[in-house]
Design an enzyme around this catalytic site. Structure first.
Site, mmCIF file in Angstrom:
data_model
loop_
_atom_site.group_PDB
_atom_site.id
_atom_site.type_symbol
_atom_site.label_atom_id
_atom_site.label_comp_id
_atom_site.label_asym_id
_atom_site.label_seq_id
_atom_site.Cartn_x
_atom_site.Cartn_y
_atom_site.Cartn_z
ATOM 1 N N THR A 1 -6.599 1.680 7.459
ATOM 2 C CA THR A 1 -5.562 2.631 7.882
ATOM 3 C C THR A 1 -5.653 3.964 7.144
ATOM 4 O O THR A 1 -5.410 5.016 7.731
ATOM 5 C CB THR A 1 -4.166 2.002 7.638
ATOM 6 O OG1 THR A 1 -4.049 0.856 8.476
ATOM 7 C CG2 THR A 1 -3.048 2.964 7.978
ATOM 8 N N ASP B 1 -12.047 -1.113 10.953
ATOM 9 C CA ASP B 1 -10.767 -1.788 10.765
ATOM 10 C C ASP B 1 -11.149 -3.051 9.998
ATOM 11 O O ASP B 1 -12.083 -3.766 10.402
ATOM 12 C CB ASP B 1 -10.160 -2.146 12.133
ATOM 13 C CG ASP B 1 -8.770 -2.736 11.989
ATOM 14 O OD1 ASP B 1 -8.637 -3.762 11.303
ATOM 15 O OD2 ASP B 1 -7.823 -2.173 12.564
ATOM 16 N N SER B 2 -10.472 -3.351 8.903
ATOM 17 C CA SER B 2 -10.976 -4.434 8.038
ATOM 18 C C SER B 2 -10.902 -5.799 8.702
ATOM 19 O O SER B 2 -11.483 -6.762 8.195
ATOM 20 C CB SER B 2 -10.251 -4.444 6.689
ATOM 21 O OG SER B 2 -8.977 -5.007 6.798
ATOM 22 N N SER B 3 -10.208 -5.910 9.841
ATOM 23 C CA SER B 3 -10.228 -7.200 10.532
ATOM 24 C C SER B 3 -11.626 -7.472 11.097
ATOM 25 O O SER B 3 -11.921 -8.600 11.486
ATOM 26 C CB SER B 3 -9.160 -7.252 11.628
ATOM 27 O OG SER B 3 -9.241 -6.108 12.421
ATOM 28 N N THR C 1 -6.088 -2.999 4.723
ATOM 29 C CA THR C 1 -5.309 -3.997 3.978
ATOM 30 C C THR C 1 -5.479 -5.415 4.532
ATOM 31 O O THR C 1 -5.313 -6.380 3.802
ATOM 32 C CB THR C 1 -3.809 -3.635 3.985
ATOM 33 O OG1 THR C 1 -3.355 -3.554 5.340
ATOM 34 C CG2 THR C 1 -3.549 -2.330 3.271
ATOM 35 N N ASP C 2 -5.812 -5.531 5.836
ATOM 36 C CA ASP C 2 -5.799 -6.860 6.458
ATOM 37 C C ASP C 2 -6.697 -7.865 5.747
ATOM 38 O O ASP C 2 -6.321 -9.021 5.576
ATOM 39 C CB ASP C 2 -6.203 -6.766 7.938
ATOM 40 C CG ASP C 2 -5.110 -6.125 8.789
ATOM 41 O OD1 ASP C 2 -3.961 -6.028 8.301
ATOM 42 O OD2 ASP C 2 -5.399 -5.726 9.928
ATOM 43 N N GLN D 1 -0.043 -24.163 1.404
ATOM 44 C CA GLN D 1 0.582 -23.126 2.231
ATOM 45 C C GLN D 1 1.620 -22.343 1.435
ATOM 46 O O GLN D 1 2.053 -21.278 1.862
ATOM 47 C CB GLN D 1 1.234 -23.764 3.458
ATOM 48 C CG GLN D 1 0.204 -24.294 4.429
ATOM 49 C CD GLN D 1 0.806 -25.074 5.579
ATOM 50 O OE1 GLN D 1 1.956 -24.890 5.933
ATOM 51 N NE2 GLN D 1 0.001 -25.934 6.167
ATOM 52 N N CYS D 2 2.039 -22.884 0.301
ATOM 53 C CA CYS D 2 2.956 -22.131 -0.568
ATOM 54 C C CYS D 2 2.139 -21.052 -1.268
ATOM 55 O O CYS D 2 1.042 -21.335 -1.751
ATOM 56 C CB CYS D 2 3.553 -23.021 -1.647
ATOM 57 S SG CYS D 2 4.562 -24.346 -0.995
HETATM 58 N N1 ASP Z 1 -5.866 -3.045 10.459
HETATM 59 C C1 ASP Z 1 -5.917 -2.230 9.247
HETATM 60 C C2 ASP Z 1 -7.130 -2.685 8.460
HETATM 61 O O1 ASP Z 1 -7.065 -3.682 7.798
HETATM 62 C C3 ASP Z 1 -4.667 -2.394 8.470
HETATM 63 C C4 ASP Z 1 -4.587 -1.554 7.207
HETATM 64 O O2 ASP Z 1 -5.521 -0.963 6.711
HETATM 65 O O3 ASP Z 1 -3.450 -1.487 6.642
HETATM 66 O O4 ASP Z 1 -8.146 -2.049 8.528
#
Ligand code: ASP
Length: 336
Positions: A12, A57-59, A89-90, A271-272
């Site tokens: 992002t 996009d990190s996804s 962030t992903d 999962q916690c």
């Molecule tokens: N979809 C974005 C990514 O991970 C989300 C982000 O950066 O906050 O690239």
């Protein structure tokens, strides 16, 4: 004057909006950076920018992207005092976890950061995240892979993304922050990782077949019979609480036993987000231990996945992987 290499991988922080939503935009990002007068202040370290191609996009990050980022750090290791990696962030916690294992013998700061709001937008949190990351990298106190986000410096392999929209997007539930920024940067000296033994080197990762299963009430384990073959090298199972699975694992056990005979390493995580897996505390987890699953203890799922990639890529046998999954390597889990 310390010299820091900024490696932009996308996310992002370097996005602008398009007809189909936010997309990485290297040109707009470079224009933003060169317009940021604060980055030219006398109190800022010297910095240079490199970009991975294409920005992602990190996804969309894969093992080969982790190798590319690790390779850039390794190739430029002697020329810079620290590294700031701009990342979405992903999957930032996965990349940080992987790099923490890949960059062996690290004795310089490697800080991943990004933002929830693009740098090109007025309220961007990217400006503060970038400036603080550069200053912390220049100070050189931390000699490990970290995530800096929302005023907190976290150990990379202990962090997890916690919020999709808050500006404090990451937490490190089983390890204290390494530093927090207020009027000054307050380091938690006793929490910092000691320099790792041996000279600096890069362990490249292979695309090891790994799976993650999350259990839920009513899960039909028989469906997993098809994927738990000898092709699967490692599996992380996200269980309830301290390592519990439905019906004490009676349905899963024959499948797990067969997988173990094939050399698949099953690691039990929770999962916690906070706390430690303790196999055998409840009858509902005893069977997993009896079948030879290893306790992921207080590992995040991100760190467990990264550690499996790393250990298999190093050529460890299944038995060695099982032993090392329960042994801290670079601060990713607590000492016994
Ligand atoms: N979809 C974005 C990514 O991970 C989300 C982000 O950066 O906050 O690239």
């Amino acid at each position: 004057m310390p010299k820091i290499l900024i490696i932009n991988t996308g996310g992002t922080i370097s996005m602008t909006s398009s007809a189909r939503g936010y997309v990485p935009d290297g040109e707009a990002f470079r224009a933003q950076l060169s317009g940021m007068e604060l980055l030219k202040a006398r109190t800022m370290p010297q910095w240079e920018l490199m970009e991975t191609e294409p920005l992602l996009d990190s996804s969309n990050m894969t093992v080969s992207d982790w190798n590319r980022i690790g390779g850039l750090v390794a190739d430029n290791y002697d020329a810079y005092d620290g590294f700031v990696i701009l990342h979405g962030t992903d999957t930032m916690a996965y990349t940080a976890s992987s790099l923490s294992f890949m960059l062996q013998g690290l004795d310089k700061p490697v800080i991943l950061t990004g933002s929830q709001i693009p740098l090109a937008e007025i309220r961007s949190d990217g400006r503060g995240n970038l400036i603080d990351s550069l200053l912390i990298a220049a100070e050189g106190k931390v000699k490990e892979v970290c995530i800096f986000f929302g005023g907190k410096l976290l150990r990379g392999n202990r962090a997890t993304k916690y919020s999709a929209d808050e500006l404090i997007a990451f937490v490190s539930p089983n390890y204290p922050p390494l530093a927090e920024t207020g009027i000054t940067v307050e380091y938690n000296e006793s929490a910092l990782l000691k320099r790792q033994p041996g000279p600096f080197s890069l362990q490249v990762l292979d695309e090891i077949p790994i799976g993650v299963i999350k259990v839920f009430p009513g899960i039909q384990f028989s469906l997993f019979d098809q994927i738990m073959t000898e092709k699967l090298r490692g599996i992380v199972i996200e269980t309830f609480g301290a390592g519990n699975i439905p019906n004490g694992g009676s349905e899963l056990l024959p499948i797990v036993r067969r997988a173990m005979e094939h050399g698949t390493v099953m690691t039990v995580c929770s999962q916690c987000t906070q706390g430690t897996v303790s196999l055998g505390t409840y009858e509902a987890s005893s069977a997993l231990a009896e079948a030879g699953a290893v306790s992921g203890r207080d590992l995040t799922t991100e760190a467990a996945v990264a550690k499996l990639y790393y250990l298999f890529s190093k050529g460890c046998s299944a038995e060695e992987v099982k032993r090392l999954m329960e042994t801290p390597i670079c601060g990713e889990e607590k000492e016994r």
